[in-house]
Design an enzyme around this catalytic site. Structure first.
Site, PDB file in Angstrom:
ATOM      1  N   ILE A 153      -2.471   4.435   7.419  1.00 31.45           N
ATOM      2  CA  ILE A 153      -2.840   5.991   7.018  1.00 31.45           C
ATOM      3  C   ILE A 153      -4.299   6.156   7.888  1.00 31.45           C
ATOM      4  O   ILE A 153      -5.657   5.686   7.665  1.00 31.45           O
ATOM      5  CB  ILE A 153      -2.622   6.758   6.218  1.00 31.45           C
ATOM      6  CG1 ILE A 153      -1.516   6.986   5.753  1.00 31.45           C
ATOM      7  CG2 ILE A 153      -3.165   8.919   6.590  1.00 31.45           C
ATOM      8  CD1 ILE A 153      -0.806   7.377   4.349  1.00 31.45           C
ATOM      9  N   TRP A 202       0.975  -1.009  -0.088  1.00 30.28           N
ATOM     10  CA  TRP A 202       0.266  -0.119  -0.391  1.00 30.28           C
ATOM     11  C   TRP A 202       1.153   1.273  -0.136  1.00 30.28           C
ATOM     12  O   TRP A 202       1.610   1.348   0.811  1.00 30.28           O
ATOM     13  CB  TRP A 202      -0.572   0.166   1.220  1.00 30.28           C
ATOM     14  CG  TRP A 202      -1.870  -1.016   1.489  1.00 30.28           C
ATOM     15  CD1 TRP A 202      -2.187  -1.974   1.377  1.00 30.28           C
ATOM     16  CD2 TRP A 202      -3.454  -0.531   0.415  1.00 30.28           C
ATOM     17  NE1 TRP A 202      -3.425  -2.767   0.882  1.00 30.28           N
ATOM     18  CE2 TRP A 202      -4.308  -1.723   0.969  1.00 30.28           C
ATOM     19  CE3 TRP A 202      -3.741   0.755   0.896  1.00 30.28           C
ATOM     20  CZ2 TRP A 202      -5.643  -1.563   1.019  1.00 30.28           C
ATOM     21  CZ3 TRP A 202      -5.495   0.983   0.348  1.00 30.28           C
ATOM     22  CH2 TRP A 202      -5.609  -0.494   0.444  1.00 30.28           C
ATOM     23  N   HIS A 250     -10.571   0.561  11.887  1.00 27.61           N
ATOM     24  CA  HIS A 250     -10.262  -0.303  10.649  1.00 27.61           C
ATOM     25  C   HIS A 250      -8.687   0.298  10.867  1.00 27.61           C
ATOM     26  O   HIS A 250      -7.294  -0.973  11.392  1.00 27.61           O
ATOM     27  CB  HIS A 250      -9.945  -0.269   9.038  1.00 27.61           C
ATOM     28  CG  HIS A 250      -9.354  -0.746   8.291  1.00 27.61           C
ATOM     29  ND1 HIS A 250      -9.097  -2.512   8.713  1.00 27.61           N
ATOM     30  CD2 HIS A 250      -7.831  -0.833   7.656  1.00 27.61           C
ATOM     31  CE1 HIS A 250      -8.760  -2.791   7.628  1.00 27.61           C
ATOM     32  NE2 HIS A 250      -8.154  -1.717   7.156  1.00 27.61           N
ATOM     33  N   VAL A 309       2.799   1.460   5.444  1.00 26.46           N
ATOM     34  CA  VAL A 309       2.318   2.294   6.388  1.00 26.46           C
ATOM     35  C   VAL A 309       0.760   2.227   6.471  1.00 26.46           C
ATOM     36  O   VAL A 309       0.527   1.647   5.756  1.00 26.46           O
ATOM     37  CB  VAL A 309       2.878   3.391   5.588  1.00 26.46           C
ATOM     38  CG1 VAL A 309       2.092   3.427   4.183  1.00 26.46           C
ATOM     39  CG2 VAL A 309       2.289   4.725   6.335  1.00 26.46           C
ATOM     40  N   SER A 356      -0.014  -4.260   5.750  1.00 26.04           N
ATOM     41  CA  SER A 356       0.983  -4.033   6.734  1.00 26.04           C
ATOM     42  C   SER A 356       0.222  -5.308   7.490  1.00 26.04           C
ATOM     43  O   SER A 356       0.931  -5.920   8.437  1.00 26.04           O
ATOM     44  CB  SER A 356       0.264  -2.771   7.785  1.00 26.04           C
ATOM     45  OG  SER A 356       1.761  -1.568   6.789  1.00 26.04           O
TER      46      SER A 356
END
Length: 157
Positions: free
Chosen positions: A86, A31, A92, A84, A62
């Site tokens: 975000i 991602w 989630h 990563v 991840s």
């Protein structure tokens, strides 16, 4: 700034990793391509500074980092997990971050192998970019994760 007070990589220990012939795997999620490219470049640069060749293994996200680290740790002296996550508008983020973090810690403790922690858990994409080791970034978390894993592997060798 999250990196305030961080130690510099110990180049003597990094060089010792290469001299000892230590092996390392970089496990990287897929991602956020721009951020991941920066993290991978940083980790590979630290491996090169140490004189170590790192094997790159890609996983979808991840959340998959711990299972890949668990399977690969017995074959390597250290693994470096890069990813990563975000924050979005749902829980989630919390589940993925906690699961990946706890899983990676478990791999390190149960295998006795260093796991370089290069999982960025950021509120915004801008924060991730600022930590990715890209031109203009304030930090290089990929480099830092590799250096920490190799320095720890030297101490344990």
């Amino acid at each position: 700034m999250s990196g305030h007070g961080a130690p510099e990589a110990n180049l003597q220990n990094l060089t010792a990793a290469g001299e000892k012939g230590l092996t390392v795997a970089i496990i990287a999620s897929s991602w956020h391509t721009q951020v991941m490219n920066g993290l991978i470049d940083g980790a590979q640069r630290a491996a090169a500074d140490a004189g170590v060749t790192a094997e790159l293994i890609r996983v979808p996200g991840s959340f998959e980092l711990p299972v890949a680290a668990a399977r690969l740790a017995p074959r390597f002296d250290a693994v470096v997990a890069l990813g990563v996550v975000i924050r979005g508008g749902t829980p989630h983020f919390d589940f993925v971050c906690a699961g990946a973090t706890n899983g990676l810690m478990d791999v390190a403790v149960t295998t006795g192998k260093p796991v370089g922690f290069g999982l960025l858990t950021c509120d915004t994409e801008e924060q991730a970019i600022d930590r990715a080791g890209l031109p203009g970034s304030a930090e290089d978390k990929g480099y830092e994760a590799m250096a920490a894993a190799l320095e720890t592997a030297v101490v344990l060798a």
